[in-house]
Write a protein that holds these residues in place. Structure first.
Motif, PDB file in Angstrom:
ATOM      1  N   UNK A   9     -21.704  -5.106  17.855  1.00  0.00           N
ATOM      2  CA  UNK A   9     -22.793  -6.021  18.194  1.00  0.00           C
ATOM      3  C   UNK A   9     -22.738  -7.345  17.439  1.00  0.00           C
ATOM      4  N   UNK A  10     -21.936  -7.400  16.377  1.00  0.00           N
ATOM      5  CA  UNK A  10     -21.923  -8.604  15.557  1.00  0.00           C
ATOM      6  C   UNK A  10     -20.536  -9.237  15.458  1.00  0.00           C
ATOM      7  N   UNK A  11     -19.559  -8.492  14.959  1.00  0.00           N
ATOM      8  CA  UNK A  11     -18.236  -9.080  14.717  1.00  0.00           C
ATOM      9  C   UNK A  11     -17.622  -9.723  15.964  1.00  0.00           C
ATOM     10  N   UNK A  12     -17.636  -9.082  17.132  1.00  0.00           N
ATOM     11  CA  UNK A  12     -17.022  -9.731  18.301  1.00  0.00           C
ATOM     12  C   UNK A  12     -17.736 -11.016  18.717  1.00  0.00           C
ATOM     13  N   UNK A  13     -19.063 -11.033  18.591  1.00  0.00           N
ATOM     14  CA  UNK A  13     -19.824 -12.209  18.999  1.00  0.00           C
ATOM     15  C   UNK A  13     -19.658 -13.345  17.996  1.00  0.00           C
ATOM     16  N   UNK A  14     -19.590 -13.009  16.720  1.00  0.00           N
ATOM     17  CA  UNK A  14     -19.295 -14.030  15.712  1.00  0.00           C
ATOM     18  C   UNK A  14     -17.899 -14.599  15.912  1.00  0.00           C
ATOM     19  N   UNK A  15     -16.937 -13.732  16.157  1.00  0.00           N
ATOM     20  CA  UNK A  15     -15.553 -14.180  16.304  1.00  0.00           C
ATOM     21  C   UNK A  15     -15.355 -15.045  17.540  1.00  0.00           C
ATOM     22  N   UNK A  16     -16.159 -14.818  18.579  1.00  0.00           N
ATOM     23  CA  UNK A  16     -16.005 -15.560  19.830  1.00  0.00           C
ATOM     24  C   UNK A  16     -16.734 -16.899  19.831  1.00  0.00           C
ATOM     25  N   UNK A  17     -17.588 -17.149  18.828  1.00  0.00           N
ATOM     26  CA  UNK A  17     -18.410 -18.366  18.808  1.00  0.00           C
ATOM     27  C   UNK A  17     -17.704 -19.473  18.025  1.00  0.00           C
ATOM     28  N   UNK A  36     -25.100 -16.231  23.294  1.00  0.00           N
ATOM     29  CA  UNK A  36     -25.788 -17.471  22.912  1.00  0.00           C
ATOM     30  C   UNK A  36     -26.508 -17.361  21.577  1.00  0.00           C
ATOM     31  N   UNK A  37     -26.673 -16.119  21.062  1.00  0.00           N
ATOM     32  CA  UNK A  37     -27.480 -15.937  19.848  1.00  0.00           C
ATOM     33  C   UNK A  37     -26.842 -16.602  18.635  1.00  0.00           C
ATOM     34  N   UNK A  38     -25.617 -16.234  18.301  1.00  0.00           N
ATOM     35  CA  UNK A  38     -25.014 -16.760  17.077  1.00  0.00           C
ATOM     36  C   UNK A  38     -24.743 -18.264  17.142  1.00  0.00           C
ATOM     37  N   UNK A  39     -24.327 -18.828  18.271  1.00  0.00           N
ATOM     38  CA  UNK A  39     -24.229 -20.295  18.328  1.00  0.00           C
ATOM     39  C   UNK A  39     -25.565 -20.982  18.048  1.00  0.00           C
ATOM     40  N   UNK A  93     -18.907 -22.081  16.957  1.00  0.00           N
ATOM     41  CA  UNK A  93     -19.831 -22.615  15.964  1.00  0.00           C
ATOM     42  C   UNK A  93     -19.835 -21.786  14.680  1.00  0.00           C
ATOM     43  N   UNK A  94     -19.149 -20.637  14.710  1.00  0.00           N
ATOM     44  CA  UNK A  94     -19.156 -19.714  13.580  1.00  0.00           C
ATOM     45  C   UNK A  94     -17.729 -19.408  13.134  1.00  0.00           C
ATOM     46  N   UNK A  95     -17.561 -19.218  11.837  1.00  0.00           N
ATOM     47  CA  UNK A  95     -16.288 -18.769  11.283  1.00  0.00           C
ATOM     48  C   UNK A  95     -16.548 -17.522  10.451  1.00  0.00           C
ATOM     49  N   UNK A  96     -16.053 -16.386  10.927  1.00  0.00           N
ATOM     50  CA  UNK A  96     -16.240 -15.131  10.204  1.00  0.00           C
ATOM     51  C   UNK A  96     -15.231 -15.071   9.070  1.00  0.00           C
ATOM     52  N   UNK A  97     -15.723 -15.205   7.834  1.00  0.00           N
ATOM     53  CA  UNK A  97     -14.800 -15.286   6.694  1.00  0.00           C
ATOM     54  C   UNK A  97     -14.613 -13.946   5.993  1.00  0.00           C
ATOM     55  N   UNK A  98     -15.450 -12.956   6.300  1.00  0.00           N
ATOM     56  CA  UNK A  98     -15.247 -11.681   5.639  1.00  0.00           C
ATOM     57  C   UNK A  98     -16.364 -10.692   5.895  1.00  0.00           C
ATOM     58  N   UNK A  99     -16.098  -9.450   5.519  1.00  0.00           N
ATOM     59  CA  UNK A  99     -17.029  -8.340   5.716  1.00  0.00           C
ATOM     60  C   UNK A  99     -17.247  -7.638   4.384  1.00  0.00           C
ATOM     61  N   UNK A 100     -18.509  -7.327   4.090  1.00  0.00           N
ATOM     62  CA  UNK A 100     -18.846  -6.561   2.893  1.00  0.00           C
ATOM     63  C   UNK A 100     -18.895  -5.083   3.256  1.00  0.00           C
ATOM     64  N   UNK A 101     -17.948  -4.326   2.768  1.00  0.00           N
ATOM     65  CA  UNK A 101     -17.945  -2.869   2.915  1.00  0.00           C
ATOM     66  C   UNK A 101     -17.017  -2.277   1.880  1.00  0.00           C
ATOM     67  N   UNK A 102     -17.448  -1.182   1.276  1.00  0.00           N
ATOM     68  CA  UNK A 102     -16.609  -0.487   0.310  1.00  0.00           C
ATOM     69  C   UNK A 102     -15.891   0.701   0.952  1.00  0.00           C
ATOM     70  N   UNK A 103     -16.270   1.033   2.179  1.00  0.00           N
ATOM     71  CA  UNK A 103     -15.700   2.188   2.852  1.00  0.00           C
ATOM     72  C   UNK A 103     -14.244   1.920   3.243  1.00  0.00           C
ATOM     73  N   UNK A 104     -13.354   2.812   2.817  1.00  0.00           N
ATOM     74  CA  UNK A 104     -11.948   2.656   3.184  1.00  0.00           C
ATOM     75  C   UNK A 104     -11.748   2.846   4.686  1.00  0.00           C
ATOM     76  N   UNK A 105     -12.545   3.716   5.289  1.00  0.00           N
ATOM     77  CA  UNK A 105     -12.463   3.908   6.739  1.00  0.00           C
ATOM     78  C   UNK A 105     -12.843   2.625   7.478  1.00  0.00           C
TER      79      UNK A 105
END
Length: 347
Positions: free
Chosen positions: A18-26, A295-298, A28-40
């Protein structure tokens, strides 16, 4: 405008689809990283978005140059993570439920205002093809004065939900159901609700009735254990009724790996004779509006740059939380709960 540098907190189901694909496609946005400690989760990120950096903490993400962040983690962590992000000077998109109760929602909204950052609840379902079609008909006066709004998120998936990460069906499905009803019909004066509890202690098979200040009523259903789901919407007005059975498919497309990248149709639904408007003079079928989650993230990025309003104003999260609090009190007591001084999400 320069693209806003975004981070994402959490890479579970919501973060991945719901978030990463829409951020990556916009653009107006540059996805610079994800916060997660899970190795999976880190392995999934490397597979789906190769080269995207991983961070252990929000502080590390902020130090890397993030300007804004999307929060997509279990419901019980939303308030603490959103407030931590605000403390780092980050603008925030927080997934639903925005908070576990209205008091927490108010505090977070006030913190964002004091910190001068943009804050928006991720009410992406406002841009579902089915709901956009209902709004268009209501705004055009096609149905006359709306007297009753019926809305359902029903499915038979007893092994899938309601999950603890979503906080139960009232907070999970209810966040969208109530938000849509407030957008369409304005503030409410009273709430009545019923629910069932599963062995896990989480609520399911939820019914919520809202009395709006305009005199209209909303009847809302949410269930993970409904063998025969009803129509997505039935809206009744003084001039006609509208029935929508086709449900928005943007979620399905994202789960299947599709993105709104301009290389194919996005948000378009197949025509159905079951989507129709009925008046005294007959029945006419309708073609649903194009869904527009993309249209949300733009729009949020433009708000961060001071070029427009947030796609969903932060106070709307409080308005929804007030109603959900009342719904839980009603279900606990078996009574109708009055909502004093109801906030109007359209102001």
């Amino acid at each position: 405008m320069d693209a806003v540098k975004f981070g994402l907190v959490g890479y579970g189901f919501g973060g991945r689809y719901f978030h990463a694909p829409l951020l990556s496609a916009a653009p107006e946005c540059e996805l610079i990283g994800v916060v997660t400690r899970s190795q999976e989760r880190r392995a999934q990120l490397a597979d789906q978005l190769p080269g995207t950096r991983c961070f252990d903490t929000l502080g590390e993400l902020a130090a890397a140059g993030a300007e804004a962040v999307g929060i997509s983690t279990p419901a019980g962590t939303h308030t603490s993570l959103t407030e931590e992000a605000i403390g780092w000077g980050l603008s925030v998109v927080c997934d639903k439920p925005f908070a576990l109760d209205a008091d927490a929602a108010r505090r977070t909204v006030d913190l964002a205002a004091a910190g001068g950052v943009v804050l928006s609840p991720y009410q992406n379902r406002r841009w579902d093809s089915d709901f956009l079609s209902v709004r268009a008909a209501v705004d055009a006066g096609t149905l006359g004065e709306v007297r009753r709004f019926e809305s359902r998120f029903e499915r038979f998936a007893p092994d899938d939900g309601p999950g603890a990460s979503g906080g139960g069906t009232i907070l999970d499905f209810g966040s969208h159901l109530v938000d849509q009803s407030l957008v369409l019909l304005g503030p409410v004066t009273s709430v009545y609700a019923e629910l069932s509890l599963r062995g896990s202690g989480l609520d399911d098979d939820v019914f919520i009735a809202l009395q709006h200040a305009t005199g209209a009523r909303s009847h809302l259903w949410g269930s993970w254990s409904q063998h025969a789901p009803g129509p997505r919407f039935r809206v009744t007005g003084t001039s006609g009724s509208m029935v929508v059975t086709t449900t928005d498919t943007q979620e399905d497309v994202l789960i299947a790996g599709g993105t709104p990248d301009g290389r194919g149709p996005w948000g378009s639904e197949a025509a159905s004779d079951l989507d129709r408007i009925v008046t005294g003079s007959g029945t006419s079928t309708i073609r649903l509006e194009r869904g527009a989650w993309d249209t949300f993230y733009p729009a949020f990025a433009r708000a961060v740059r001071g070029l427009g309003p947030a796609p969903v104003p932060a106070p709307d999260a409080v308005a929804t939380a007030v109603v959900l609090d009342a719904a839980r009190r009603s279900a606990d007591t078996g009574t109708v709960v009055a909502v004093a001084h109801p906030p109007d999400p359209r102001l």
